[in-house]
Every structure is written in C-alpha cells, then in structure tokens.
Motif scaffolding. Structure first.
Motif, mmCIF file in Angstrom:
data_model
loop_
_atom_site.group_PDB
_atom_site.id
_atom_site.type_symbol
_atom_site.label_atom_id
_atom_site.label_comp_id
_atom_site.label_asym_id
_atom_site.label_seq_id
_atom_site.Cartn_x
_atom_site.Cartn_y
_atom_site.Cartn_z
ATOM 1 N N PRO A 122 0.807 -1.224 0.000
ATOM 2 C CA PRO A 122 0.000 0.000 0.000
ATOM 3 C C PRO A 122 0.839 1.273 0.000
ATOM 4 O O PRO A 122 2.033 1.266 0.321
ATOM 5 C CB PRO A 122 -0.787 -0.091 1.307
ATOM 6 C CG PRO A 122 -0.714 -1.507 1.739
ATOM 7 C CD PRO A 122 0.574 -2.040 1.190
ATOM 8 N N THR A 123 0.165 2.365 -0.332
ATOM 9 C CA THR A 123 0.747 3.693 -0.168
ATOM 10 C C THR A 123 0.694 4.044 1.323
ATOM 11 O O THR A 123 0.166 3.269 2.131
ATOM 12 C CB THR A 123 -0.087 4.733 -0.938
ATOM 13 O OG1 THR A 123 -1.421 4.722 -0.394
ATOM 14 C CG2 THR A 123 -0.117 4.442 -2.432
ATOM 15 N N GLN A 124 1.181 5.203 1.690
ATOM 16 C CA GLN A 124 1.116 5.610 3.097
ATOM 17 C C GLN A 124 -0.333 5.642 3.580
ATOM 18 O O GLN A 124 -0.638 5.216 4.688
ATOM 19 C CB GLN A 124 1.776 6.981 3.301
ATOM 20 C CG GLN A 124 1.844 7.387 4.774
ATOM 21 C CD GLN A 124 2.664 6.399 5.598
ATOM 22 O OE1 GLN A 124 3.799 6.090 5.268
ATOM 23 N NE2 GLN A 124 2.087 5.889 6.682
ATOM 24 N N GLU A 125 -1.251 6.122 2.727
ATOM 25 C CA GLU A 125 -2.664 6.135 3.107
ATOM 26 C C GLU A 125 -3.184 4.715 3.357
ATOM 27 O O GLU A 125 -3.976 4.490 4.271
ATOM 28 C CB GLU A 125 -3.514 6.811 2.019
ATOM 29 C CG GLU A 125 -3.298 8.294 1.887
ATOM 30 C CD GLU A 125 -2.118 8.668 0.989
ATOM 31 O OE1 GLU A 125 -1.875 9.873 0.825
ATOM 32 O OE2 GLU A 125 -1.424 7.774 0.462
ATOM 33 N N GLY A 126 -2.732 3.776 2.544
ATOM 34 C CA GLY A 126 -3.126 2.385 2.736
ATOM 35 C C GLY A 126 -2.590 1.829 4.045
ATOM 36 O O GLY A 126 -3.305 1.146 4.786
ATOM 37 N N TYR A 127 -1.329 2.119 4.347
ATOM 38 C CA TYR A 127 -0.758 1.652 5.613
ATOM 39 C C TYR A 127 -1.416 2.335 6.804
ATOM 40 O O TYR A 127 -1.590 1.725 7.858
ATOM 41 C CB TYR A 127 0.758 1.865 5.639
ATOM 42 C CG TYR A 127 1.514 0.790 4.905
ATOM 43 C CD1 TYR A 127 1.413 -0.547 5.285
ATOM 44 C CD2 TYR A 127 2.332 1.093 3.833
ATOM 45 C CE1 TYR A 127 2.109 -1.548 4.612
ATOM 46 C CE2 TYR A 127 3.030 0.103 3.154
ATOM 47 C CZ TYR A 127 2.907 -1.205 3.550
ATOM 48 O OH TYR A 127 3.597 -2.199 2.880
ATOM 49 N N ASP A 128 -1.801 3.590 6.645
ATOM 50 C CA ASP A 128 -2.522 4.276 7.721
ATOM 51 C C ASP A 128 -3.850 3.582 8.004
ATOM 52 O O ASP A 128 -4.244 3.411 9.157
ATOM 53 C CB ASP A 128 -2.759 5.745 7.370
ATOM 54 C CG ASP A 128 -1.482 6.574 7.378
ATOM 55 O OD1 ASP A 128 -0.445 6.093 7.893
ATOM 56 O OD2 ASP A 128 -1.532 7.710 6.860
ATOM 57 N N ARG A 129 -4.529 3.156 6.951
ATOM 58 C CA ARG A 129 -5.794 2.430 7.109
ATOM 59 C C ARG A 129 -5.549 1.111 7.840
ATOM 60 O O ARG A 129 -6.302 0.732 8.729
ATOM 61 C CB ARG A 129 -6.413 2.198 5.728
ATOM 62 C CG ARG A 129 -7.709 1.469 5.659
ATOM 63 C CD ARG A 129 -8.943 2.268 6.025
ATOM 64 N NE ARG A 129 -9.146 3.486 5.310
ATOM 65 C CZ ARG A 129 -9.925 3.652 4.243
ATOM 66 N NH1 ARG A 129 -10.571 2.636 3.741
ATOM 67 N NH2 ARG A 129 -10.071 4.838 3.707
ATOM 68 N N VAL A 130 -4.482 0.408 7.487
ATOM 69 C CA VAL A 130 -4.120 -0.838 8.159
ATOM 70 C C VAL A 130 -3.878 -0.583 9.645
ATOM 71 O O VAL A 130 -4.390 -1.310 10.507
ATOM 72 C CB VAL A 130 -2.861 -1.467 7.518
ATOM 73 C CG1 VAL A 130 -2.317 -2.602 8.372
ATOM 74 C CG2 VAL A 130 -3.166 -1.953 6.118
ATOM 75 N N ALA A 131 -3.122 0.449 9.956
ATOM 76 C CA ALA A 131 -2.794 0.755 11.346
ATOM 77 C C ALA A 131 -4.048 1.054 12.165
ATOM 78 O O ALA A 131 -4.168 0.614 13.316
ATOM 79 C CB ALA A 131 -1.832 1.936 11.406
ATOM 80 N N GLU A 132 -4.981 1.795 11.594
ATOM 81 C CA GLU A 132 -6.231 2.097 12.295
ATOM 82 C C GLU A 132 -6.985 0.821 12.647
ATOM 83 O O GLU A 132 -7.498 0.671 13.763
ATOM 84 C CB GLU A 132 -7.128 2.984 11.427
ATOM 85 C CG GLU A 132 -6.617 4.392 11.227
ATOM 86 C CD GLU A 132 -7.412 5.149 10.165
ATOM 87 O OE1 GLU A 132 -8.466 4.638 9.711
ATOM 88 O OE2 GLU A 132 -6.981 6.245 9.788
ATOM 89 N N ILE A 133 -7.074 -0.085 11.695
ATOM 90 C CA ILE A 133 -7.811 -1.329 11.918
ATOM 91 C C ILE A 133 -7.091 -2.216 12.928
ATOM 92 O O ILE A 133 -7.718 -2.795 13.817
ATOM 93 C CB ILE A 133 -8.041 -2.059 10.589
ATOM 94 C CG1 ILE A 133 -8.966 -1.214 9.700
ATOM 95 C CG2 ILE A 133 -8.638 -3.452 10.806
ATOM 96 C CD1 ILE A 133 -9.051 -1.670 8.254
ATOM 97 N N LEU A 134 -5.767 -2.313 12.808
ATOM 98 C CA LEU A 134 -5.016 -3.103 13.786
ATOM 99 C C LEU A 134 -5.190 -2.552 15.197
ATOM 100 O O LEU A 134 -5.451 -3.301 16.147
ATOM 101 C CB LEU A 134 -3.536 -3.135 13.419
ATOM 102 C CG LEU A 134 -3.128 -4.051 12.285
ATOM 103 C CD1 LEU A 134 -1.661 -3.859 11.944
ATOM 104 C CD2 LEU A 134 -3.424 -5.498 12.603
ATOM 105 N N ALA A 135 -5.073 -1.243 15.335
ATOM 106 C CA ALA A 135 -5.193 -0.622 16.649
ATOM 107 C C ALA A 135 -6.568 -0.870 17.261
ATOM 108 O O ALA A 135 -6.693 -1.074 18.484
ATOM 109 C CB ALA A 135 -4.924 0.874 16.559
ATOM 110 N N ALA A 136 -7.590 -0.897 16.436
ATOM 111 C CA ALA A 136 -8.950 -1.073 16.932
ATOM 112 C C ALA A 136 -9.282 -2.539 17.230
ATOM 113 O O ALA A 136 -10.246 -2.808 17.946
ATOM 114 C CB ALA A 136 -9.949 -0.520 15.935
#
Length: 139
Positions: A122-136
């Motif tokens: 993913p792009t940075q935006e894609g990795y940011d989306r991944v991080a949000e889901i992992l954190a939740a």
C-alpha cells in the motif's frame, strides 16, 4: 531485502507458511503469554497505466472499470486462496485473526488511491488504514 527481484516466486501458499509455522511455534514455546495475531491484506496488483491484471484488461469496452474482470483474474483467485490459508493458520494455532482486507473499505473502485500501480504494497494512506484497523482490533 533491498532487491525486490529476489522476492519473485515467494508466495504465501508455499514458502511463507513454513516460516509462520516456525515463528508461531517458537513464540508460543518461548513466550507462552504472547498475543499473536494474523492479519490479511489485499495482495493483488494491476497496472493502472494500461488497466490490466495478469495481462488482461480490467475495463469494459466503454472504458469503465470492470470489477468482475478483476474478481475473475487468476491473481485475485490466488489472493483469495492465500487469505483463506492465513485464516486457517490462525485457527490452527488459536491465534487472533484480523481480516483487514475485508475491513478496510478498499475496493477495486478506489484501489489506486491506496496502492501504487502494479504493487501489492500500500501507499502511506493504505498503511494508515491498516494501522487504524489493527489498533482497533488487537485485544
């Protein structure tokens, strides 16, 4: 690690299961209280410049995106097989499982905003989306 050409031919349905087996068994033996999670991510890529996946067009004759062409591609079918494999690994070892690829709202229609052309990373935006889901979802 710095030469992507060396990565060719390493697919989760072959080599990576061997590595994850070793890692999980080592962690469970050495750190029995560790919380281990398996998470999945979209790993298909298509070329946005010529709108192809696996050399086949993903457009209708009028130029609109043909989502079914993506779903019918060998690349997409292989990705689904890999995702199912990772879920089986998680269940086998009683690990947490987070199907990020199903939870991130990234679809063929907006894929190019979260992934570079012809790239499974993913792009940075894609990795940011991944991080949000992992954190939740890590508990």
């Amino acid at each position: 690690w710095t030469n992507a050409d060396k990565w060719d031919g390493l697919y989760a349905n072959f080599d990576a299961y061997i590595w994850i087996k070793a890692a999980v068994e080592l962690l469970q033996r050495e750190i029995p209280t560790a919380k281990i999670f398996v998470w999945t991510l979209c790993t298909e890529a298509w070329n946005y410049a010529n709108n192809t996946i696996g050399g086949k067009s993903v457009l209708y004759p009028d130029g609109m995106l043909n989502v079914q062409a993506i779903y019918d591609s060998d690349e997409h079918k292989r990705m689904l097989q890999n995702l199912e494999g990772w879920e089986k690994v998680a269940k086998y070892y009683h690990l947490g499982f987070i199907p990020i690829s199903e939870m991130n709202s990234i679809s063929p229609a907006n894929h190019k905003y979260y992934y570079p052309s012809d790239d499974v990373h993913p792009t940075q935006e894609g990795y940011d989306r991944v991080a949000e889901i992992l954190a939740a979802n890590v508990y």
